[in-house]
Design a protein around this motif. Sequence first.
Motif, PDB file in Angstrom:
ATOM      1  N   ARG A 119       0.832  -1.192   0.000  1.00 37.92           N
ATOM      2  CA  ARG A 119       0.000   0.000   0.000  1.00 37.92           C
ATOM      3  C   ARG A 119       0.870   1.248   0.000  1.00 37.92           C
ATOM      4  O   ARG A 119       2.061   1.208   0.300  1.00 37.92           O
ATOM      5  N   LYS A 137       1.077  -6.775   1.846  1.00 35.84           N
ATOM      6  CA  LYS A 137      -0.275  -7.131   2.244  1.00 35.84           C
ATOM      7  C   LYS A 137      -0.885  -7.969   1.139  1.00 35.84           C
ATOM      8  O   LYS A 137      -0.917  -7.551  -0.019  1.00 35.84           O
ATOM      9  N   ASP A 152      -3.870  -8.805  -0.464  1.00 34.48           N
ATOM     10  CA  ASP A 152      -5.099  -8.022  -0.434  1.00 34.48           C
ATOM     11  C   ASP A 152      -6.081  -8.530  -1.474  1.00 34.48           C
ATOM     12  O   ASP A 152      -5.793  -8.550  -2.676  1.00 34.48           O
ATOM     13  N   GLU A 195      -8.536  -7.057  -2.541  1.00 33.70           N
ATOM     14  CA  GLU A 195      -8.976  -5.940  -3.383  1.00 33.70           C
ATOM     15  C   GLU A 195      -7.831  -5.326  -4.180  1.00 33.70           C
ATOM     16  O   GLU A 195      -7.935  -4.198  -4.658  1.00 33.70           O
ATOM     17  N   ALA A 196      -6.729  -6.040  -4.339  1.00 30.45           N
ATOM     18  CA  ALA A 196      -5.569  -5.497  -5.046  1.00 30.45           C
ATOM     19  C   ALA A 196      -5.925  -5.137  -6.482  1.00 30.45           C
ATOM     20  O   ALA A 196      -6.703  -5.830  -7.135  1.00 30.45           O
ATOM     21  N   ASN A 247      -4.458 -14.127  -6.592  1.00 35.60           N
ATOM     22  CA  ASN A 247      -5.671 -14.312  -5.791  1.00 35.60           C
ATOM     23  C   ASN A 247      -6.629 -15.296  -6.457  1.00 35.60           C
ATOM     24  O   ASN A 247      -7.215 -16.164  -5.795  1.00 35.60           O
ATOM     25  N   TYR A 252     -14.089 -11.250   6.526  1.00 37.23           N
ATOM     26  CA  TYR A 252     -13.699 -10.165   5.626  1.00 37.23           C
ATOM     27  C   TYR A 252     -14.917  -9.527   4.988  1.00 37.23           C
ATOM     28  O   TYR A 252     -15.012  -8.300   4.873  1.00 37.23           O
TER      29      TYR A 252
END
Length: 334
Positions: free
Chosen positions: A82, A213, A215, A217-218, A227, A278
């Motif tokens: 991030r 991280k 993530d 939502e990357a 993912n 989540y």
Amino acid sequence: MTVTNPQMKRLYSKLQTVGYNPKYIKSLLPDWWDNEIAETPAGLQQASLILGQTFGVRAETLWTESAEPALKLPQGIRFKHRENIADDDLNVACAVARSLASIVLKAFPAKPQSGFYLDASELRKQLLVGKKWITFEDVLTYCLDDGIPVIHLHHLPKKAKKMEGLAFEQSGRPVIVLTQNHPHGYALFDLAHELGHITLGHVTAEHSIVDQKIDAEADDEDERAANRFALELLTGDPECKIVPTGRNLNGDELATSALHYGEKNKIDPLHIVLNYAYSKNHWGAANVAINKIAKNALTDQEILRAALLQSLELDDLNEDDYTLLQTHLQGKVD
């Protein structure tokens, strides 16, 4: 750490400059270490070589008085993090990971690398044979059997920032490093994600992936692809974001629902619980459910440590490397 030798003082000062505090330095020095080792030019070079290897610092930048100390990092690092994390903030953890990997690879049996890895769908079919669902131990065993050492990194200097996952090649061999300290459930997706990076060709001799991280939502395409790989491996659906569990549930209800849904759909209930947490931001219930489902089970870190050690030919390590490996695998964060 009381030091009178001016040369050794300078070496320690350089280690502190790149982020190693005195307590951490002392924790990794061999029992036979003597601060007077650097009194002579030859001793200074020997001390620099040992410290450089132990702490992932280029030895020549230690013994050369005018040189700035430089960390040895995995080749071609691509930081995935991030905006509020600078690349340099993760350098110490990456250097420690590389140093630890160099020890592990000395004892990890070399296996032929075909350059071919199963895609997520085929791997899921393979790992599900005779199983209710795919667990962290299943993915870990696959990695180790396929020639990919998986290392848990938790012995780091005080204040050092860490990534959640790191995948890189060292000496022509893929390596995965995880740092997750939650005892149950969390490491499963992290490991599947890093395996995805390797399987999908994101990791080469020239390119390493550092996930500060992991993530869901990357917006980075490599991260989204890793993912999707992880989700397809664990759930059968590369786009699976929310596992249906019905209305808002308390911890006991969530555990029961996750077990039922997991058996029906061949998905680890711990993954279901975390997916629910989540998506609903309902962590209190999730923690209760995880404790209920994983009651009396070994932690992911215990499973990883035991499996890695069992896969190593420890007789191939000298005494100093063996002790250093044990310190990293069992030591506390300083």
